[in-house]
Structure formats: structure tokens, C-alpha cells
Enzyme design. Structure first.
Site, PDB file in Angstrom:
ATOM      1  N   SER A 131     -12.975  -3.258   1.027  1.00  0.00           N
ATOM      2  CA  SER A 131     -13.241  -2.577   2.300  1.00  0.00           C
ATOM      3  C   SER A 131     -14.746  -2.384   2.437  1.00  0.00           C
ATOM      4  CB  SER A 131     -12.603  -1.184   2.314  1.00  0.00           C
ATOM      5  OG  SER A 131     -11.230  -1.285   2.108  1.00  0.00           O
ATOM      6  N   ARG A 183       0.858  -1.188   0.000  1.00  0.00           N
ATOM      7  CA  ARG A 183       0.000   0.000   0.000  1.00  0.00           C
ATOM      8  C   ARG A 183       0.885   1.225   0.000  1.00  0.00           C
ATOM      9  NH1 ARG A 183      -2.182   3.473   4.046  1.00  0.00           N
ATOM     10  NH2 ARG A 183      -4.255   4.295   3.506  1.00  0.00           N
ATOM     11  N   LYS A 186      -4.461   6.287   7.949  1.00  0.00           N
ATOM     12  CA  LYS A 186      -5.348   6.598   6.823  1.00  0.00           C
ATOM     13  C   LYS A 186      -6.068   7.903   7.155  1.00  0.00           C
ATOM     14  CE  LYS A 186      -9.325   4.676   4.303  1.00  0.00           C
ATOM     15  NZ  LYS A 186      -8.850   5.187   2.997  1.00  0.00           N
TER      16      LYS A 186
END
Ligand SMILES: Nc1nc(C(F)(F)F)ncc1COP(=O)(O)OP(=O)(O)O
Ligand SMILES: [Mg+2]
Length: 222
Positions: A122, A50, A151
Site C-alpha cells: 500500500s 483480508r 477500513k
């Protein structure tokens, strides 16, 4: 690239989710490859690349880091999943992708990736869960369970209530909890019915990533 849209066995996917390490270069205190080697030695069972946020690599640098981390995963038999970047996943023949609510639905990705790939989605609400299942997701990332610093556009913190509600309703899709999970607060996530816990900072930012991963592996083995 289109291919057959065969799906991996759900129980196989479930078995791989126990200690789900997610990381990019911006999350690490040391070179990402060294951190990943340590995390896998400690017991990480699946890895997600990521590369996101301020200072994240792009273009060839991102591709080269992804390929280096994929090589490490392959050397240790750990699944290599790419976050968001479908083209990168296809270019590297990654083991799968993880996408959010703003990305292509799983049914479209299934076509693009070809057979035998893992598609994670998600989900934050029962409606998003239902849609992801209908679209053929292989697992769900549900959270944020706790406050997260990894995040900056995270949805509201929700604890473990959605995970436990889904299991109470008899929904059996593989689930990982995500968001602010540490060795001290991971147990309630598993007790709620998650098949694994996913972690960024608690391993990537640890002084000793191997020991940090090993602590999660012990919790997830119970
Ligand atoms: N990356 C993730 N991985 C998981 C996993 F299940 F793998 F643990 N769950 C949730 C997310 C969050 O995914 P998304 O909503 O697209 O946000 P971002 O692209 O910023 O990560
Ligand atoms: Mg995403």
C-alpha cells in the site's frame, strides 16, 4: 523459509490486477465461499484474503476459511493473496501477500516467502511509492481514492491524483486503485492509469456478487 528471490514478470502481474476482489468473512452477507464463487464467476481476476475488523476469525477458524477460499481460487486459476498475515501466506503457500506501511518491507518479505511470489504494498504518497519500488514491490495499492467504509484507519481520501502523477512521471509499476470504488466511479481510476481496481463492499456486500463482479469486469476490459 528462505529461497531464491526470483520475481514474477511485471507484465504478468499487471495482467492479473484488473478486477481485484478483497474480502473476509466480516464483509459478506452470506458465507464467504459462496460469495467468492459468485465473484469469480462474474470475472474477478485476483483475490485477497483480508480477515480483519470486528468479528474477524482468528486461529484455526481463520486458517480453515483461508484454505477453503484458496481451494476455490485454485480451481478457477485465480491468484490467492493474503493480507498482512505472512505466516498464513507461507503456511498455505499462497501466491503472495499484500502489506501496508506498518508491515515488513517488501525486500524482507521476498526472502521470507521465497521465489515466484507476488508482493503488493500500500502506498499513499510519492515517498512511499519510491520506497516500495526500491524495496522490490510487484504492485502498489494506491488510495483511498474515495471514502471507504471497509477500513476504519484509512488515510485521507486522495482521489486519482497520485495515480495520474505517477503515470505522468513515467512510473510503470503495476497499480490498483483502492478505496470506495463502485461500478459508478471505477472508470476515472482506470483512466488515471491504474491497471485494475480493487473492491471489497461493492462485491462482497452486493445482493448479487456475480453481477457486481461482471460490471467491474466490463469496465476493466475497456
Ligand atoms: N489491503 C489492501 N489491498 C490493496 C490492493 F492493492 F491489494 F488492492 N491495497 C491496499 C490495501 C490496504 O492495505 P493496508 O494499508 O495494509 O491496510 P489493511 O491491512 O487494513 O488492508
Ligand atoms: Mg495490511
Amino acid at each position: 523459509m528462505t529461497g531464491n528471490d526470483s520475481r514474477l514478470d511485471s507484465e504478468y502481474v499487471r495482467s492479473q490486477l484488473r478486477v481485484y476482489f478483497i474480502m473476509g468473512s466480516v464483509n459478506c452477507r452470506r458465507p464467504a465461499a459462496a460469495v467468492l464463487e459468485e465473484a469469480i464467476a462474474g470475472g474477478v481476476t485476483i483475490f485477497q484474503f483480508r480477515e480483519k475488523g470486528p468479528g474477524a476469525l482468528t486461529g484455526e477458524d481463520k486458517f480453515n476459511l483461508a484454505r477453503e477460499l484458496q481451494r476455490i481460487c485454485r480451481a478457477h486459476g485465480v491468484l490467492f493473496i493474503v493480507n498482512d498475515d505472512i505466516d498464513l501466506a507461507i503456511a498455505l503457500n499462497a501466491d503472495g501477500v499484500h502489506v501496508g506501511q506498518d508491515d515488513e518491507p517488501a525486500r524482507v518479505l521476498r526472502e521470507q516467502l521465497g521465489g515466484g511470489k507476488i508482493i503488493g504494498v500500500s502506498a499513499h504518497t510519492p515517498e512511499e511509492v519510491r520506497q516500495a519500488i526500491a524495496d522490490g514491490a510487484d504492485y502498489l495499492g494506491i488510495g483511498p481514492v474515495y471514502p471507504t467504509a471497509s477500513k476504519d484507519d484509512a488515510r485521507p481520501v486522495q482521489g486519482t491524483i497520485l495515480i495520474s502523477d505517477l503515470r505522468r512521471e513515467g512510473i510503470t509499476i503495476p497499480i490498483v486503485g483502492i478505496g470506495g470504488i463502485t461500478a459508478d466511479n471505477a472508470s476515472p481510476v482506470l483512466a488515471a492509469g491504474a491497471d485494475g481496481i480493487s473492491v471489497i463492499s461493492a462485491i462482497a456486500g452486493a445482493e448479487h456478487p456475480q453481477a457486481a463482479a461482471a460490471a467491474f469486469a466490463r469496465l476493466a476490459a475497456r
